[in-house]
Write an enzyme that holds these catalytic residues in place. Structure first.
Site, PDB file in Angstrom:
ATOM      1  N   GLU A  61       0.831  -1.199   0.000  1.00 22.46           N
ATOM      2  CA  GLU A  61       0.000   0.000   0.000  1.00 22.46           C
ATOM      3  C   GLU A  61       0.872   1.258   0.000  1.00 22.46           C
ATOM      4  O   GLU A  61       1.658   1.484   0.910  1.00 22.46           O
ATOM      5  CB  GLU A  61      -0.950   0.011   1.201  1.00 22.46           C
ATOM      6  CG  GLU A  61      -0.280  -0.251   2.544  1.00 22.46           C
ATOM      7  CD  GLU A  61      -1.222  -0.115   3.728  1.00 22.46           C
ATOM      8  OE1 GLU A  61      -1.997   0.855   3.767  1.00 22.46           O
ATOM      9  OE2 GLU A  61      -1.164  -0.978   4.613  1.00 22.46           O
ATOM     10  N   ASP A 143       0.129  -2.698   6.127  1.00 24.43           N
ATOM     11  CA  ASP A 143       0.420  -2.313   7.507  1.00 24.43           C
ATOM     12  C   ASP A 143      -0.469  -3.088   8.479  1.00 24.43           C
ATOM     13  O   ASP A 143      -1.601  -3.465   8.149  1.00 24.43           O
ATOM     14  CB  ASP A 143       0.184  -0.811   7.717  1.00 24.43           C
ATOM     15  CG  ASP A 143       1.246   0.038   7.035  1.00 24.43           C
ATOM     16  OD1 ASP A 143       2.308  -0.502   6.702  1.00 24.43           O
ATOM     17  OD2 ASP A 143       1.003   1.249   6.836  1.00 24.43           O
ATOM     18  N   ASP A 145      -2.451  -2.306  10.757  1.00 19.21           N
ATOM     19  CA  ASP A 145      -3.401  -1.389  11.389  1.00 19.21           C
ATOM     20  C   ASP A 145      -4.747  -1.516  10.676  1.00 19.21           C
ATOM     21  O   ASP A 145      -4.909  -2.315   9.753  1.00 19.21           O
ATOM     22  CB  ASP A 145      -2.881   0.056  11.367  1.00 19.21           C
ATOM     23  CG  ASP A 145      -2.593   0.560   9.952  1.00 19.21           C
ATOM     24  OD1 ASP A 145      -3.132  -0.021   8.982  1.00 19.21           O
ATOM     25  OD2 ASP A 145      -1.828   1.532   9.801  1.00 19.21           O
ATOM     26  N   ASP A 147      -6.420   0.463   8.603  1.00 18.31           N
ATOM     27  CA  ASP A 147      -6.400   0.759   7.166  1.00 18.31           C
ATOM     28  C   ASP A 147      -5.740  -0.373   6.384  1.00 18.31           C
ATOM     29  O   ASP A 147      -6.207  -0.763   5.311  1.00 18.31           O
ATOM     30  CB  ASP A 147      -5.651   2.071   6.892  1.00 18.31           C
ATOM     31  CG  ASP A 147      -6.461   3.293   7.301  1.00 18.31           C
ATOM     32  OD1 ASP A 147      -7.696   3.154   7.416  1.00 18.31           O
ATOM     33  OD2 ASP A 147      -5.863   4.352   7.513  1.00 18.31           O
TER      34      ASP A 147
END
Length: 281
Positions: A61, A143, A145, A147
């Site tokens: 990403e 990641d 997290d 998102d």
């Protein structure tokens, strides 16, 4: 008059068939185009090897993650494809909308195997050929997290709908990245979950150490990135299985789809399980 009506209808049917055939050929060419210099996908970084059995592609990403993975990879057999923002939710979108997405068509071009379209209306568009796949492993690297999880889910949903055989043939993987970096004296430990973190802290009881929550991929040191995420000898990959992808799609539909009653019932039944993850600061 009746003859004129019949003639007009014949012409309409003829034009419809010609337009459908033109659309099919254009779409097939768009999705299976060779990766030549003129058709190269923006920011895609290929590897040197032409041996499909060893070639790996990391789908990441953003530009910062692209830079980190690019530095940490082995350029001989590891390629990188960045995703610009969140891709379209392919679970319910119609095929016209899906194939107008530049991100999705770029991904299909890079994979090289075309798509499987399970719809009578789009049956002629299917151009999938597993033998044309350019990679031994397709690795989703996002990641750790919220998102990152959502982007990973959107990617899995896209593959589940457009190229399910890649999942059935065990070509799709998720790269685990550590949540914590624990440093004691001259040794560093990487914990991939809370349980591992607690185990390391018990081992280090009485010693001085520092613990740091893992940053996004774009901020990782290349050596650390190679050790934890890229190097086949030390990395952790989760192989995506058909049941996993199907469950992911169903859960994604519940949480982000149109079934408001189902979402309300799910939150009422399972919401308490996620209290520890809420950001209420």
């Amino acid at each position: 008059i009746e003859a004129e009506k019949i003639g007009a209808q014949v012409l309409i049917n003829k034009r419809s068939r010609e337009d459908a055939e033109k659309t099919r050929l254009n779409l097939k060419g768009k999705l299976t185009a060779k990766m030549d210099i003129t058709g190269r996908v923006a920011k895609f970084v290929d590897c040197r090897s032409k041996d499909v059995s060893e070639r790996e592609i990391f789908i990441v990403e953003g530009d910062s993650a692209l830079g980190a993975v690019k530095q940490a990879r082995d350029p001989n057999y590891q390629a990188v494809m960045p995703i610009r923002g969140k891709i379209l939710n392919c679970l319910k979108a119609d095929y016209d909308k899906i194939f107008k997405s530049e991100i999705i068509t770029d991904l299909i071009k890079v994979l090289g195997c075309g798509v499987q379209v399970k719809s009578k209306a789009n049956k002629s568009i299917a151009s999938f050929d597993i033998n044309a796949l350019r990679w031994s492993k397709i690795i989703l690297c996002t990641d750790a997290d919220v998102d990152g999880f959502q982007i990973r889910t959107l990617l899995l949903t896209m593959l589940y709908r457009l190229t399910p055989q890649l999942i059935e043939e065990h070509k799709v993987f998720i790269a685990e990245s550590p949540l914590y970096e624990i440093t004691a004296k001259d040794k560093t430990y990487f914990a991939y979950n809370e349980r591992e973190k607690d185990e390391f802290l018990m081992q280090l009881e009485g010693q001085k150490f520092t613990i740091q929550r893992s940053k996004g991929l774009g901020e990782n040191d290349p050596d650390m990135m190679n050790l934890t995420t890229m190097n086949p000898k030390t990395r952790r990959l989760i192989q995506v299985k058909p049941g996993d992808a199907e469950m992911t799609a169903q859960m994604f539909d519940i949480l982000l789809g149109d079934n408001l009653t189902g979402r309300k019932d799910y939150i009422a039944s399972h919401g308490s399980e996620y209290l520890d993850d809420l950001d209420i600061s």
